[in-house]
Design a protein around this motif. Structure first.
Motif, PDB file in Angstrom:
ATOM      1  N   THR A 103      -6.682  -0.181   0.174  1.00  0.00           N
ATOM      2  CA  THR A 103      -6.289   0.715   0.690  1.00  0.00           C
ATOM      3  C   THR A 103      -4.679   1.198   1.422  1.00  0.00           C
ATOM      4  O   THR A 103      -4.572   1.882   1.622  1.00  0.00           O
ATOM      5  CB  THR A 103      -7.370   0.421   1.979  1.00  0.00           C
ATOM      6  OG1 THR A 103      -8.663   0.547   1.541  1.00  0.00           O
ATOM      7  CG2 THR A 103      -7.751   2.295   2.937  1.00  0.00           C
ATOM      8  N   THR A 104      -4.308   0.023   2.038  1.00  0.00           N
ATOM      9  CA  THR A 104      -3.161   0.176   2.734  1.00  0.00           C
ATOM     10  C   THR A 104      -2.041   0.635   1.502  1.00  0.00           C
ATOM     11  O   THR A 104      -0.791   0.961   1.944  1.00  0.00           O
ATOM     12  CB  THR A 104      -2.531  -1.353   3.640  1.00  0.00           C
ATOM     13  OG1 THR A 104      -2.817  -2.191   1.933  1.00  0.00           O
ATOM     14  CG2 THR A 104      -3.362  -1.269   4.171  1.00  0.00           C
ATOM     15  N   THR A 105      -1.912   0.374   0.650  1.00  0.00           N
ATOM     16  CA  THR A 105      -0.954   0.704  -0.995  1.00  0.00           C
ATOM     17  C   THR A 105      -1.501   2.660  -0.610  1.00  0.00           C
ATOM     18  O   THR A 105      -0.986   3.266  -1.338  1.00  0.00           O
ATOM     19  CB  THR A 105      -1.358   0.245  -1.856  1.00  0.00           C
ATOM     20  OG1 THR A 105      -1.586  -1.068  -2.191  1.00  0.00           O
ATOM     21  CG2 THR A 105      -0.437   1.893  -3.619  1.00  0.00           C
ATOM     22  N   GLU A 106      -2.333   3.326  -0.867  1.00  0.00           N
ATOM     23  CA  GLU A 106      -3.304   4.442  -0.547  1.00  0.00           C
ATOM     24  C   GLU A 106      -2.375   4.780   0.577  1.00  0.00           C
ATOM     25  O   GLU A 106      -1.944   5.940   1.241  1.00  0.00           O
ATOM     26  CB  GLU A 106      -4.521   4.664  -0.650  1.00  0.00           C
ATOM     27  CG  GLU A 106      -4.904   4.484  -1.736  1.00  0.00           C
ATOM     28  CD  GLU A 106      -4.350   5.217  -3.496  1.00  0.00           C
ATOM     29  OE1 GLU A 106      -3.875   6.170  -2.671  1.00  0.00           O
ATOM     30  OE2 GLU A 106      -4.143   4.456  -3.803  1.00  0.00           O
ATOM     31  N   ILE A 107      -1.897   3.751   1.966  1.00  0.00           N
ATOM     32  CA  ILE A 107      -1.629   5.271   3.012  1.00  0.00           C
ATOM     33  C   ILE A 107       0.107   4.914   3.187  1.00  0.00           C
ATOM     34  O   ILE A 107       0.398   5.428   3.077  1.00  0.00           O
ATOM     35  CB  ILE A 107      -1.868   3.622   4.220  1.00  0.00           C
ATOM     36  CG1 ILE A 107      -3.099   3.777   4.658  1.00  0.00           C
ATOM     37  CG2 ILE A 107      -1.359   4.143   5.088  1.00  0.00           C
ATOM     38  CD1 ILE A 107      -3.272   2.684   5.463  1.00  0.00           C
ATOM     39  N   ALA A 108       0.370   3.614   2.195  1.00  0.00           N
ATOM     40  CA  ALA A 108       1.850   3.407   2.036  1.00  0.00           C
ATOM     41  C   ALA A 108       2.754   4.921   0.855  1.00  0.00           C
ATOM     42  O   ALA A 108       3.476   5.643   1.717  1.00  0.00           O
ATOM     43  CB  ALA A 108       1.980   2.683   0.566  1.00  0.00           C
ATOM     44  N   LYS A 109       1.088   4.902   0.371  1.00  0.00           N
ATOM     45  CA  LYS A 109       1.667   6.863  -0.539  1.00  0.00           C
ATOM     46  C   LYS A 109       2.077   7.503   0.397  1.00  0.00           C
ATOM     47  O   LYS A 109       2.505   8.984  -0.007  1.00  0.00           O
ATOM     48  CB  LYS A 109       1.040   6.388  -1.645  1.00  0.00           C
ATOM     49  CG  LYS A 109       0.599   5.859  -2.825  1.00  0.00           C
ATOM     50  CD  LYS A 109      -0.544   6.098  -3.801  1.00  0.00           C
ATOM     51  CE  LYS A 109      -0.285   4.587  -4.956  1.00  0.00           C
ATOM     52  NZ  LYS A 109      -1.444   4.843  -5.643  1.00  0.00           N
TER      53      LYS A 109
END
Length: 333
Positions: A103-109
């Protein structure tokens, strides 16, 4: 602990860390080495893991690590929805901590267009995503590498946060248990998550609905360690009510269920017109605070009830504004 339940938890631990030792597992579950070997043999026969001398490792995890992909890619659409909501709380000039996780990876994107941002992370894949943006001051922790989550963990990772003070933390979790505890598959995670929380002024828990009611191996503490919960719009009414109950008991200022969990009638009216609840919730809070300040500025001795009546009038104007913007101005309040 029942045999099947123990094996599920062993698998969760190995999926989180990438590997596990027999001696460590026997201490964790308070059973003999022989029992753990039997558990690992059963998991190997089911195709989940591969045994080695003294332990086992997750099957196929190496190929994911080489490509920089996370092992867990489930509920991706829900995680993208959460990320879209989460970035509404990130402003230029912020210093934020991004926990490891899908989920935080999607935020980073979604941070690639920011020009003035400091990001601290223990996730190597997030570092690679953000590293090409020159407007982001990127800080990566040290620690022990965990292949399935491409993360750095343990005491060394936790120590990296000692001298850090961030505005916001976006915290992941493996599960929110039935008694509303934040849980994780590995004990090594707890010290890192605690250090992150200590280093942040505000904590936003980002968790898709599949995490609610799920209990992983180790408990960090109550969900109220977070200042806000950002989840996706598929949350059940039952789980939403439980989150609201936690909010009321702990004075958690904000619960997001596709938006704000506030019971304010004005917000409910806006929601009925299909207006995004996260915008409504935040705008109402900001507008009401500004309204109170303005009325106090005009008359410091104003009667409380008079002031709140004026604030309600101001809120009604905001309702009309949202309904107009939504193209639903033909409907009556």
């Amino acid at each position: 602990m029942a045999l099947n339940q123990r094996r599920v938890k062993i698998l969760h631990l190995i999926r989180e860390d990438g590997h596990a030792k027999v001696q460590d597992l026997s201490k964790i579950f308070n059973v003999t080495d022989v029992t753990i070997r039997q558990d690992l043999e059963a998991l190997e026969q089911m195709g989940y893991i591969q045994r080695e001398h003294g332990g086992a490792f997750l099957k196929g995890v190496g190929s994911f690590a080489k490509t920089g992909q996370l092992f867990n890619q489930t509920h991706l659409e829900e995680k993208k929805e959460i990320a879209q909501k989460a970035i509404q709380f990130i402003q230029e000039g912020d210093s934020i901590i991004l926990d490891s996780g899908s989920t935080t990876t999607e935020i980073a994107k979604l941070l690639m267009n920011y020009k003035d941002l400091t990001v601290i992370t223990n996730a190597l894949n997030i570092a690679l995503i953000l590293g090409e943006n020159h407007g982001i001051n990127l800080i990566v922790t040290g620690g022990e590498f965990k292949a399935p989550t491409l993360s750095l963990t343990g005491k060394m990772a936790a120590d990296s946060f000692k001298d850090i003070r961030a505005n916001k933390l976006f915290l992941a979790t493996a599960g929110i248990s039935s008694d509303m505890k934040l849980t994780y598959p590995s004990l090594s995670d707890l010290v890192v998550k605690s250090a992150m929380i200590e280093s942040a002024s505000k904590v936003y828990l980002v968790a898709d609905c599949s995490k609610i009611g799920v209990s992983a191996f180790a408990s960090l503490g109550s969900v109220s360690l977070a200042n806000a919960i950002i989840t996706d719009s598929t949350i059940t009414e039952e789980d939403f009510e439980r989150l609201k109950e936690i909010k009321e008991k702990t004075k958690m200022p904000l619960v997001l269920h596709g938006g704000s969990g506030s019971g304010d009638e004005n917000i409910k009216r806006c929601v009925e017109f299909g207006i995004n609840k996260i915008n409504v919730g935040c705008d109402f809070m900001n507008a009401n605070v500004d309204s109170i300040k303005q009325h106090l500025k005009k008359d410091p001795d104003i009667n409380y009830w008079v002031m709140m009546h004026q604030v309600e009038i101001d809120s009604q104007e905001l309702v009309k504004k949202y309904i107009h913007l939504s193209g639903s101005e033909g409907k009556s309040l």
